[in-house]
Write a protein that holds these residues in place. Sequence first.
Motif, PDB file in Angstrom:
ATOM      1  N   ALA A  29       0.826  -1.204   0.000  1.00 41.38           N
ATOM      2  CA  ALA A  29       0.000   0.000   0.000  1.00 41.38           C
ATOM      3  C   ALA A  29       0.862   1.256   0.000  1.00 41.38           C
ATOM      4  O   ALA A  29       0.523   2.260  -0.657  1.00 41.38           O
ATOM      5  CB  ALA A  29      -0.922  -0.014   1.221  1.00 41.38           C
ATOM      6  N   ARG A  30       1.959   1.221   0.717  1.00 39.67           N
ATOM      7  CA  ARG A  30       2.854   2.401   0.745  1.00 39.67           C
ATOM      8  C   ARG A  30       3.442   2.654  -0.625  1.00 39.67           C
ATOM      9  O   ARG A  30       3.652   3.818  -1.021  1.00 39.67           O
ATOM     10  CB  ARG A  30       3.951   2.177   1.775  1.00 39.67           C
ATOM     11  N   ASN A  31       3.728   1.589  -1.359  1.00 40.23           N
ATOM     12  CA  ASN A  31       4.252   1.766  -2.713  1.00 40.23           C
ATOM     13  C   ASN A  31       3.238   2.438  -3.632  1.00 40.23           C
ATOM     14  O   ASN A  31       3.614   2.961  -4.690  1.00 40.23           O
ATOM     15  CB  ASN A  31       4.656   0.410  -3.301  1.00 40.23           C
ATOM     16  N   ARG A  32       1.937   2.397  -3.245  1.00 42.39           N
ATOM     17  CA  ARG A  32       0.901   3.073  -4.025  1.00 42.39           C
ATOM     18  C   ARG A  32       0.640   4.488  -3.516  1.00 42.39           C
ATOM     19  O   ARG A  32      -0.321   5.120  -3.933  1.00 42.39           O
ATOM     20  CB  ARG A  32      -0.398   2.264  -3.960  1.00 42.39           C
ATOM     21  N   GLY A  33       1.477   4.975  -2.611  1.00 42.98           N
ATOM     22  CA  GLY A  33       1.354   6.351  -2.159  1.00 42.98           C
ATOM     23  C   GLY A  33       0.563   6.537  -0.884  1.00 42.98           C
ATOM     24  O   GLY A  33       0.327   7.680  -0.470  1.00 42.98           O
ATOM     25  N   LEU A  34       0.120   5.472  -0.222  1.00 45.96           N
ATOM     26  CA  LEU A  34      -0.641   5.586   1.018  1.00 45.96           C
ATOM     27  C   LEU A  34       0.291   5.672   2.222  1.00 45.96           C
ATOM     28  O   LEU A  34       1.382   5.077   2.232  1.00 45.96           O
ATOM     29  CB  LEU A  34      -1.551   4.363   1.196  1.00 45.96           C
ATOM     30  N   THR A  35      -0.157   6.387   3.214  1.00 44.26           N
ATOM     31  CA  THR A  35       0.514   6.384   4.512  1.00 44.26           C
ATOM     32  C   THR A  35      -0.192   5.349   5.382  1.00 44.26           C
ATOM     33  O   THR A  35      -1.390   5.483   5.665  1.00 44.26           O
ATOM     34  CB  THR A  35       0.448   7.758   5.187  1.00 44.26           C
ATOM     35  N   VAL A  36       0.523   4.310   5.768  1.00 42.05           N
ATOM     36  CA  VAL A  36      -0.086   3.164   6.460  1.00 42.05           C
ATOM     37  C   VAL A  36       0.505   3.054   7.860  1.00 42.05           C
ATOM     38  O   VAL A  36       1.731   3.150   8.044  1.00 42.05           O
ATOM     39  CB  VAL A  36       0.148   1.855   5.690  1.00 42.05           C
ATOM     40  N   ARG A  37      -0.399   2.834   8.842  1.00 44.39           N
ATOM     41  CA  ARG A  37       0.042   2.591  10.222  1.00 44.39           C
ATOM     42  C   ARG A  37      -0.549   1.265  10.685  1.00 44.39           C
ATOM     43  O   ARG A  37      -1.762   1.061  10.607  1.00 44.39           O
ATOM     44  CB  ARG A  37      -0.412   3.726  11.147  1.00 44.39           C
ATOM     45  N   ALA A  69      -7.624   7.377  -0.899  1.00 45.48           N
ATOM     46  CA  ALA A  69      -7.295   7.787   0.470  1.00 45.48           C
ATOM     47  C   ALA A  69      -5.844   8.199   0.560  1.00 45.48           C
ATOM     48  O   ALA A  69      -5.003   7.855  -0.282  1.00 45.48           O
ATOM     49  CB  ALA A  69      -7.576   6.641   1.437  1.00 45.48           C
ATOM     50  N   GLY A  70      -5.539   8.945   1.638  1.00 46.85           N
ATOM     51  CA  GLY A  70      -4.159   9.326   1.913  1.00 46.85           C
ATOM     52  C   GLY A  70      -3.589   8.555   3.079  1.00 46.85           C
ATOM     53  O   GLY A  70      -2.377   8.359   3.162  1.00 46.85           O
ATOM     54  N   HIS A  71      -4.467   8.116   4.014  1.00 53.89           N
ATOM     55  CA  HIS A  71      -4.009   7.421   5.209  1.00 53.89           C
ATOM     56  C   HIS A  71      -4.850   6.153   5.425  1.00 53.89           C
ATOM     57  O   HIS A  71      -6.054   6.146   5.170  1.00 53.89           O
ATOM     58  CB  HIS A  71      -4.119   8.317   6.446  1.00 53.89           C
ATOM     59  N   LEU A  72      -4.191   5.130   5.914  1.00 54.13           N
ATOM     60  CA  LEU A  72      -4.843   3.864   6.219  1.00 54.13           C
ATOM     61  C   LEU A  72      -4.276   3.348   7.531  1.00 54.13           C
ATOM     62  O   LEU A  72      -3.044   3.286   7.697  1.00 54.13           O
ATOM     63  CB  LEU A  72      -4.601   2.846   5.096  1.00 54.13           C
ATOM     64  N   THR A  73      -5.171   3.015   8.456  1.00 57.75           N
ATOM     65  CA  THR A  73      -4.740   2.566   9.781  1.00 57.75           C
ATOM     66  C   THR A  73      -5.375   1.216  10.097  1.00 57.75           C
ATOM     67  O   THR A  73      -6.576   1.020   9.885  1.00 57.75           O
ATOM     68  CB  THR A  73      -5.149   3.582  10.866  1.00 57.75           C
ATOM     69  N   LEU A  74      -4.564   0.306  10.610  1.00 54.05           N
ATOM     70  CA  LEU A  74      -5.053  -1.006  11.056  1.00 54.05           C
ATOM     71  C   LEU A  74      -4.617  -1.209  12.495  1.00 54.05           C
ATOM     72  O   LEU A  74      -3.419  -1.110  12.809  1.00 54.05           O
ATOM     73  CB  LEU A  74      -4.504  -2.121  10.164  1.00 54.05           C
ATOM     74  N   THR A  75      -5.600  -1.510  13.363  1.00 54.97           N
ATOM     75  CA  THR A  75      -5.304  -1.777  14.769  1.00 54.97           C
ATOM     76  C   THR A  75      -5.974  -3.088  15.176  1.00 54.97           C
ATOM     77  O   THR A  75      -7.092  -3.383  14.760  1.00 54.97           O
ATOM     78  CB  THR A  75      -5.809  -0.646  15.680  1.00 54.97           C
ATOM     79  N   LEU A  76      -5.280  -3.837  16.006  1.00 60.41           N
ATOM     80  CA  LEU A  76      -5.811  -5.090  16.559  1.00 60.41           C
ATOM     81  C   LEU A  76      -5.626  -5.051  18.056  1.00 60.41           C
ATOM     82  O   LEU A  76      -4.496  -5.148  18.561  1.00 60.41           O
ATOM     83  CB  LEU A  76      -5.096  -6.302  15.947  1.00 60.41           C
ATOM     84  N   HIS A  77      -6.743  -4.874  18.768  1.00 60.20           N
ATOM     85  CA  HIS A  77      -6.724  -4.841  20.227  1.00 60.20           C
ATOM     86  C   HIS A  77      -7.538  -6.020  20.743  1.00 60.20           C
ATOM     87  O   HIS A  77      -8.774  -6.044  20.582  1.00 60.20           O
ATOM     88  CB  HIS A  77      -7.307  -3.534  20.751  1.00 60.20           C
ATOM     89  N   GLY A  78      -6.847  -6.981  21.328  1.00 63.55           N
ATOM     90  CA  GLY A  78      -7.550  -8.161  21.817  1.00 63.55           C
ATOM     91  C   GLY A  78      -8.160  -8.938  20.655  1.00 63.55           C
ATOM     92  O   GLY A  78      -7.456  -9.416  19.772  1.00 63.55           O
ATOM     93  N   ARG A  79      -9.487  -9.012  20.633  1.00 60.58           N
ATOM     94  CA  ARG A  79     -10.200  -9.751  19.579  1.00 60.58           C
ATOM     95  C   ARG A  79     -10.979  -8.802  18.669  1.00 60.58           C
ATOM     96  O   ARG A  79     -11.914  -9.239  17.981  1.00 60.58           O
ATOM     97  CB  ARG A  79     -11.146 -10.780  20.212  1.00 60.58           C
ATOM     98  N   LEU A  80     -10.595  -7.540  18.685  1.00 61.66           N
ATOM     99  CA  LEU A  80     -11.261  -6.535  17.856  1.00 61.66           C
ATOM    100  C   LEU A  80     -10.276  -5.964  16.848  1.00 61.66           C
ATOM    101  O   LEU A  80      -9.241  -5.387  17.223  1.00 61.66           O
ATOM    102  CB  LEU A  80     -11.830  -5.419  18.731  1.00 61.66           C
TER     103      LEU A  80
END
Length: 464
Positions: free
Chosen positions: A344-352, A386-397
């Motif tokens: 995704a970063r190679n496509r210009g997105l800022t990923v966290r 989009a310009g930003h993409l965020t993925l979070t995993l907390h516990g089972r969510l």
Amino acid sequence: MQDDGGWVELAPASAPRDAGWPVRRRRILVGAALLALFLVALVTIGGLVAARQLAEEEAAATAASTTSLLSTAVIVPVLSDSLVRGTVGQTQSAREALDEVVRGWIVGTDGVVRVKLSTEAGVIVYSDEADLIGRTSPLDRHDRATLRAGGLDAHVVDSDAAGERFDDDLGTLLVAYRGVETPGGTKLLVEVLFDYDRLTERSGQVWLRFAGVTIGVIAVLVVLLGSLIGWLLSRLAREDAARREELRAELQLALGDAADDRRRLAESLRDGVVHELTGTARALSAASQELSQTDPVRSRLLATSARHVRDGLGGLRTLLIDLHPATFSVGALAPALDDLAARARNRGLTVRIDVPDRTGLDADEERLVFRVARECFANTVAHAHAGHLTLTLHGRLLEIVDDGVGFELGSELGGPVLEGSALQDPERRRSGLRILVDAAHTSGASLSIRTAPAQGVRVRLRLP
């Protein structure tokens, strides 16, 4: 289902249904027991009805036979023409003589409650109930025929008809008729009234003994039938379990062979093509750095080629995970997500990416998280702008958020998931959402989404 926060539940959490063999077996046994009870009740009721009819017929035959015997042996010998034609004194003497034998030999014997003698005109010339003598009770056609022919008949009279006809509340009666003649040839109709209950009591007792034997036999048959059904069900259950185990073994063998083939193919790709492409990407990057000062044009060309090779490597790694999921073991989620982020970063997105080193999930749950993340990343890269993409995993969510253009969800989840919009390729978005829904539903997880035009997209996956 949409809540006040704008979240729409696409796939509710589900639990496996319990529909195994024991439930079906219990239903069969309960059904057999109910059927047996129904049959017992049916036989009992039918027997009662038949017994009542049989008892009534037997009682009528007994009453007729008794009346014939009493009329011939007791009444006829003391009959006198004076009972019908004579002076007052003669008539009274004839009645007293008849009354003596009736009260002494007939009334109270075998359930007899009353005796009457009537002429063809219906005039009562004698009764053990003195108040009835002299009254007129017209005979019906059948009674007149019995009187004229000197025949014999008997039938049941209910309590209302008995009270009206015999001027007394005698209950249900069984009345027997016999035609007789006086010495002078005058025809009289003898009516003997029997207590219905006393006559039928004996038949009822006989039937109760018969019914006890019948119900006992049926009960034994039901027990034997229940035992047979239970044995058959147990045998079917064992055979079913054996067949399931055999099929399971065959399936495991087939899956094992397929898994071995996929593993060998994945290892061949990883040790061959992937290894060579990795070396190629590194060589191209090194060459680009060497030419960066002397030949900038070729350096940029080589850098672009290296980036494309790395993108291809990321796709190959994703393909290897799909090709042989067993290689996706516990702890492999973070590196796999890093590969998605790099593409995704190679496509210009800022990923966290915010994923703990130890997620606490098993391999199947991590694989589900990866499938959902991969589809969301692909949709964001292809459609969200989009310009930003965020993925979070907390516990089972799991939560994935982008700041793209968003889209408009359909108002009814039972129909098309998306309504028409000006955004490009709505069918592709519809297909992507269905992939997410199917993945979550298969695993029993819940999947929710919140989006609107120009509001980005938020996806939540809650593991069961």
